[in-house]
Design a protein around this motif. Structure first.
Motif, mmCIF file in Angstrom:
data_model
loop_
_atom_site.group_PDB
_atom_site.id
_atom_site.type_symbol
_atom_site.label_atom_id
_atom_site.label_comp_id
_atom_site.label_asym_id
_atom_site.label_seq_id
_atom_site.Cartn_x
_atom_site.Cartn_y
_atom_site.Cartn_z
ATOM 1 N N GLY A 444 63.650 60.602 -17.467
ATOM 2 C CA GLY A 444 64.549 60.458 -19.367
ATOM 3 C C GLY A 444 64.199 59.002 -19.008
ATOM 4 O O GLY A 444 65.614 58.714 -19.544
ATOM 5 N N LYS A 445 62.835 58.428 -19.220
ATOM 6 C CA LYS A 445 63.136 56.844 -19.054
ATOM 7 C C LYS A 445 63.446 56.515 -20.727
ATOM 8 O O LYS A 445 62.599 57.291 -21.233
ATOM 9 C CB LYS A 445 62.020 56.279 -18.954
ATOM 10 C CG LYS A 445 61.543 56.231 -17.226
ATOM 11 C CD LYS A 445 59.907 55.067 -17.022
ATOM 12 C CE LYS A 445 60.120 55.111 -15.289
ATOM 13 N NZ LYS A 445 58.779 54.798 -15.265
ATOM 14 N N VAL A 446 63.979 55.113 -20.946
ATOM 15 C CA VAL A 446 63.764 55.085 -22.759
ATOM 16 C C VAL A 446 63.717 54.284 -22.587
ATOM 17 O O VAL A 446 64.097 52.754 -21.803
ATOM 18 C CB VAL A 446 65.304 55.565 -23.659
ATOM 19 C CG1 VAL A 446 65.864 56.876 -23.317
ATOM 20 C CG2 VAL A 446 66.735 55.249 -22.017
ATOM 21 N N SER A 447 63.881 53.340 -23.918
ATOM 22 C CA SER A 447 63.433 52.189 -23.677
ATOM 23 C C SER A 447 64.434 51.404 -24.438
ATOM 24 O O SER A 447 65.997 51.511 -24.492
ATOM 25 C CB SER A 447 62.977 51.986 -25.089
ATOM 26 O OG SER A 447 61.418 52.146 -25.988
ATOM 27 N N ILE A 448 64.739 49.721 -23.366
ATOM 28 C CA ILE A 448 66.465 49.068 -23.314
ATOM 29 C C ILE A 448 66.210 48.118 -24.550
ATOM 30 O O ILE A 448 64.830 47.468 -24.162
ATOM 31 C CB ILE A 448 66.670 48.791 -22.217
ATOM 32 C CG1 ILE A 448 66.606 50.239 -21.398
ATOM 33 C CG2 ILE A 448 67.883 47.875 -21.935
ATOM 34 C CD1 ILE A 448 66.847 49.614 -19.020
ATOM 35 N N LYS A 449 66.970 47.904 -24.847
ATOM 36 C CA LYS A 449 67.099 46.661 -25.551
ATOM 37 C C LYS A 449 67.750 45.360 -24.780
ATOM 38 O O LYS A 449 68.254 45.657 -24.302
ATOM 39 C CB LYS A 449 67.800 46.759 -26.970
ATOM 40 C CG LYS A 449 67.099 48.097 -28.120
ATOM 41 C CD LYS A 449 68.300 47.812 -29.005
ATOM 42 C CE LYS A 449 68.518 48.951 -30.582
ATOM 43 N NZ LYS A 449 69.038 48.908 -31.256
ATOM 44 N N TYR A 450 66.531 44.182 -25.314
ATOM 45 C CA TYR A 450 66.569 42.911 -24.923
ATOM 46 C C TYR A 450 68.536 42.362 -25.226
ATOM 47 O O TYR A 450 68.904 41.596 -24.473
ATOM 48 C CB TYR A 450 65.880 42.676 -25.517
ATOM 49 C CG TYR A 450 65.748 40.958 -24.778
ATOM 50 C CD1 TYR A 450 65.936 40.302 -22.973
ATOM 51 C CD2 TYR A 450 66.438 39.344 -25.576
ATOM 52 C CE1 TYR A 450 66.619 38.685 -23.002
ATOM 53 C CE2 TYR A 450 66.592 38.658 -24.850
ATOM 54 C CZ TYR A 450 66.262 38.451 -23.338
ATOM 55 O OH TYR A 450 67.078 36.578 -22.901
ATOM 56 N N SER A 451 68.965 42.632 -26.200
ATOM 57 C CA SER A 451 69.987 41.932 -26.730
ATOM 58 C C SER A 451 70.809 42.875 -25.974
ATOM 59 O O SER A 451 71.812 41.980 -25.837
ATOM 60 C CB SER A 451 70.163 42.913 -28.233
ATOM 61 O OG SER A 451 70.018 43.711 -28.392
ATOM 62 N N LYS A 452 70.956 43.639 -24.978
ATOM 63 C CA LYS A 452 71.767 45.156 -24.948
ATOM 64 C C LYS A 452 72.495 44.682 -23.373
ATOM 65 O O LYS A 452 73.483 44.319 -22.745
ATOM 66 C CB LYS A 452 72.140 46.267 -24.862
ATOM 67 C CG LYS A 452 72.683 47.096 -24.346
ATOM 68 C CD LYS A 452 72.315 49.022 -24.463
ATOM 69 C CE LYS A 452 73.615 49.701 -23.387
ATOM 70 N NZ LYS A 452 72.563 50.780 -23.660
ATOM 71 N N VAL A 453 70.765 44.105 -22.848
ATOM 72 C CA VAL A 453 70.951 43.303 -21.679
ATOM 73 C C VAL A 453 71.408 42.240 -21.385
ATOM 74 O O VAL A 453 72.434 41.937 -20.777
ATOM 75 C CB VAL A 453 69.813 42.872 -20.508
ATOM 76 C CG1 VAL A 453 69.024 42.604 -19.485
ATOM 77 C CG2 VAL A 453 68.459 44.489 -20.764
ATOM 78 N N LYS A 454 71.476 41.125 -22.295
ATOM 79 C CA LYS A 454 72.113 39.757 -22.573
ATOM 80 C C LYS A 454 73.644 40.488 -22.562
ATOM 81 O O LYS A 454 74.100 39.351 -22.047
ATOM 82 C CB LYS A 454 71.386 39.395 -23.641
ATOM 83 C CG LYS A 454 70.104 38.961 -23.930
ATOM 84 C CD LYS A 454 69.863 37.549 -24.252
ATOM 85 C CE LYS A 454 70.496 36.237 -24.466
ATOM 86 N NZ LYS A 454 69.996 35.211 -25.775
ATOM 87 N N GLU A 455 74.226 41.251 -22.951
ATOM 88 C CA GLU A 455 75.286 41.439 -23.499
ATOM 89 C C GLU A 455 76.071 41.473 -22.561
ATOM 90 O O GLU A 455 77.308 41.003 -21.870
ATOM 91 C CB GLU A 455 75.287 42.437 -24.680
ATOM 92 C CG GLU A 455 75.195 41.206 -25.838
ATOM 93 C CD GLU A 455 74.682 43.026 -27.613
ATOM 94 O OE1 GLU A 455 75.640 44.554 -27.155
ATOM 95 O OE2 GLU A 455 74.848 42.804 -28.342
ATOM 96 N N ASN A 456 75.315 42.603 -21.414
ATOM 97 C CA ASN A 456 75.926 43.637 -21.059
ATOM 98 C C ASN A 456 75.968 42.106 -18.882
ATOM 99 O O ASN A 456 75.814 43.256 -18.066
ATOM 100 C CB ASN A 456 75.480 44.634 -19.723
ATOM 101 C CG ASN A 456 76.651 45.472 -21.891
ATOM 102 O OD1 ASN A 456 76.955 46.610 -22.056
ATOM 103 N ND2 ASN A 456 75.101 46.044 -22.336
ATOM 104 N N TRP A 457 74.896 40.954 -19.605
ATOM 105 C CA TRP A 457 75.059 40.766 -17.616
ATOM 106 C C TRP A 457 76.072 40.319 -17.166
ATOM 107 O O TRP A 457 75.915 40.589 -15.991
ATOM 108 C CB TRP A 457 73.666 39.507 -18.202
ATOM 109 C CG TRP A 457 73.525 39.028 -17.294
ATOM 110 C CD1 TRP A 457 73.051 37.890 -16.284
ATOM 111 C CD2 TRP A 457 71.574 40.161 -16.523
ATOM 112 N NE1 TRP A 457 72.130 37.380 -15.649
ATOM 113 C CE2 TRP A 457 71.312 38.711 -15.568
ATOM 114 C CE3 TRP A 457 71.606 40.846 -16.161
ATOM 115 C CZ2 TRP A 457 70.286 39.481 -14.430
ATOM 116 C CZ3 TRP A 457 70.123 41.256 -15.809
ATOM 117 C CH2 TRP A 457 69.773 41.044 -15.096
ATOM 118 N N ARG A 458 76.526 39.800 -17.850
ATOM 119 C CA ARG A 458 77.979 39.271 -16.712
ATOM 120 C C ARG A 458 78.464 40.884 -16.312
ATOM 121 O O ARG A 458 78.922 40.337 -15.023
ATOM 122 C CB ARG A 458 79.048 38.565 -17.312
ATOM 123 C CG ARG A 458 80.030 38.644 -16.574
ATOM 124 C CD ARG A 458 81.097 37.252 -18.024
ATOM 125 N NE ARG A 458 82.424 36.906 -17.397
ATOM 126 C CZ ARG A 458 83.324 37.661 -16.539
ATOM 127 N NH1 ARG A 458 83.438 39.269 -16.439
ATOM 128 N NH2 ARG A 458 84.200 37.464 -15.951
#
Length: 543
Positions: A444-458
């Motif tokens: 079930g792999k899906v592409s992950i957006k880089y912007s979403k990673v930065k937003e949720n990094w904290r």
């Protein structure tokens, strides 16, 4: 006759009386013998190792009536006045209380006057780093070109606070902490001269607590000698508490043996005894460093004398450290150092003082148990890995999934021939599956957006903090670089951080937490970079 404390009574009177500073005394004696005496000297080193004493001896050597000489007589008027601190030609100045520009200007006016008795007028400024910047600047010209009859002796424990322009005008001598063997011999001589019998282990304890400072050692011995004419180790404990290193060795022995309960019991016993856990942890880290150096040295002279660095241990503690060096593997030893360094910062603010140490003990002992189980199961997992992959594909084929289409033989490297599947033989031989594309669909792999990673990094770092402080700190100092499908590339500063992030125990935990926050199956790919810019954040509990 009034009692005189040992530190004053045994203050060195000649160059050969100075303990552990042969590199300095020889140089000064040679300078006197060859008449190459500079106009300014700077003595640098920790407290209580002989900086001021050396300056006084040097002053006596220059102003002795038989001098300049490398062996001042100690009987002439000049020598006796310098020793008593009453000489008009040797001005001892406390830099802490005479640090203003006006006082230095007064000194500049006085240097023009000739000495009254000796050959030189000497200014001995102790703790010279306490002078203000204005006072230093006022001294510069005089220090560079003083009258021929003037000498400056400076002493300091903090040379980095002295202006470079001052240091460059002086001959600098760096004094070292005294080696344990030399200090022990000095204490034995004092005890013998004072007609006191002292157990040898007491000298070991004094040397350990004095940390290479002669004055501290003499002061401790002076207190111990008041206990009687024959002093045992048990009596000395009244003044010098028994070293915690025996308990530290026991604690580490339980940790390396994965005896969690016993290790935690030692920590709680320390709390009940009123031991300061921050100081205990400092000693624990010193002891772990000693173990690390012994282990690196390989317990052999050929590997170098690294084990001589670090804290001085008594004989029993050193033997315990050597035994623990053999028991610890590098991975667990480095993890212990890292964990206790982190937990030390938490002790002060912890609601339950011993809680951070208990957490570190549990993580160390349980982590080792898990690692052992992982190692035991590695063989069977390797044997079954290909079978499980083929079995998953087989299940999908049986369910009639249409995306498992046959591909051509030219893609041999990314394909596998499915055998032993309940299909007609002629069809099974034809079917080949691209495992890379299949795995994406199966998991079930899906592409992950880089912007979403930065937003949720904290949020990722905070969530991971709840499970593992060390792993959370690693992510905190890493930089999310980009996303390739479901793989998040992380920039790290060094191979040390790379190895920790790719460790087979920590990596699954990190990937699981990231997947939970991003609601997608995420993987990480650490990359070593020269320059890493972590995402700035303020999180309570992470430095």
């Amino acid at each position: 006759m009034a009692y005189e404390v040992l530190a004053r009574k045994w203050r060195p009177k000649q160059f050969e009386d100075v303990v552990g500073q042969g590199h300095v005394t020889r140089t000064l004696q040679n300078a006197i013998a060859t008449k190459r005496i500079a106009h300014a000297y700077l003595f640098v080193g920790p407290r209580g190792i002989g900086k001021t004493s050396l300056a006084r001896i040097f002053a006596k050597a220059l102003n002795c009536q038989k001098g300049p000489t490398i062996t001042p007589c100690d009987v002439c008027d000049s020598c006796r006045e310098i020793a008593a601190g009453t000489s008009l030609d040797v001005m001892e100045i406390d830099g802490a209380s005479n640090n203003s520009v006006e006082q230095v200007r007064e000194l500049r006016e006085n240097v023009k006057f000739a000495p009254t008795r000796g050959a030189y007028k000497i200014y001995l400024i102790d703790e010279v780093h306490m002078l203000s910047q204005g006072a230093f600047n006022a001294l510069l010209k005089t220090l560079e070109e003083p009258p021929a009859h003037v000498k400056f002796f400076f002493a300091t424990t903090e040379a980095h606070k002295i202006l470079p322009t001052i240091v460059s005008r002086c001959q600098r001598f760096d004094l070292r902490k005294v080696a344990s063997g030399e200090l022990k011999e000095k204490l034995r001589l004092i005890a013998k001269t004072e007609n006191k019998k002292v157990d040898d282990s007491v000298f070991d304890s004094i040397v350990l607590h004095s940390e290479g400072c002669v004055r501290d050692a003499e002061s401790l011995l002076g207190k111990i000698l008041t206990l009687g004419n024959a002093i045992t180790a048990e009596q000395a404990e009244i003044i010098i508490p028994r070293s915690d290193f025996s308990k530290i060795a026991s604690l580490l022995d339980f940790i390396v043996s994965n005896e969690t309960g016993e290790a935690i019991r030692i920590v709680n016993d320390l709390v009940e005894d009123g031991v300061d856990l921050q100081s205990f942890t400092d000693n624990l880290l010193e002891y772990l460093r000693k173990i690390m150096l012994i282990k690196v040295s390989g317990l052999s002279a050929q590997a170098g004398a690294l084990s001589d660095f670090g804290i001085e241990l008594d004989e029993d503690s050193h033997k315990s450290a050597e035994a623990l060096a053999e028991k610890f593997d590098y991975a667990k030893l480095l993890l212990a150092i890292e964990l206790f360094m982190a937990k030390r910062q938490e002790i002060k603010s912890a609601l339950i003082q011993q809680f951070p140490l208990e957490m570190a003990i549990i993580e160390l002992t349980e982590e080792s148990a898990r690692r052992k189980n992982d190692d035991d199961s590695d063989g069977s997992q390797a044997e079954n890995s290909e079978l499980s992959r083929a079995q998953r594909v087989k299940e999908k084929i049986k369910d009639g999934l249409s995306h498992l289409n046959p591909i051509k033989h030219k893609e041999k490297e990314s394909a596998v021939i499915l055998e032993n599947i309940d299909l007609p033989k002629e069809k099974a031989e034809e079917i080949k599956v691209d495992m890379a594309s299949t795995d994406d669909k199966l998991t079930g792999k899906v592409s992950i957006k880089y912007s979403k990673v930065k937003e949720n990094w904290r949020e990722i770092v905070v969530k991971l903090l709840e499970e593992n402080y060390t792993l959370s700190s690693l992510l905190r100092i890493s930089e999310p670089l980009r996303c390739d499908g479901n793989v998040i590339e992380l920039g790290v500063k060094s191979k040390f951080y790379y190895d920790r992030l790719t460790d087979h125990r920590g990596r699954p935990v990190i990937e699981r937490v990231i997947s939970e926050v991003l609601l997608a199956d995420a993987k990480i790919k650490p990359i070593i970079k020269d320059k890493v810019t972590p995402i700035p954040m303020e999180i309570e509990g992470i430095g």
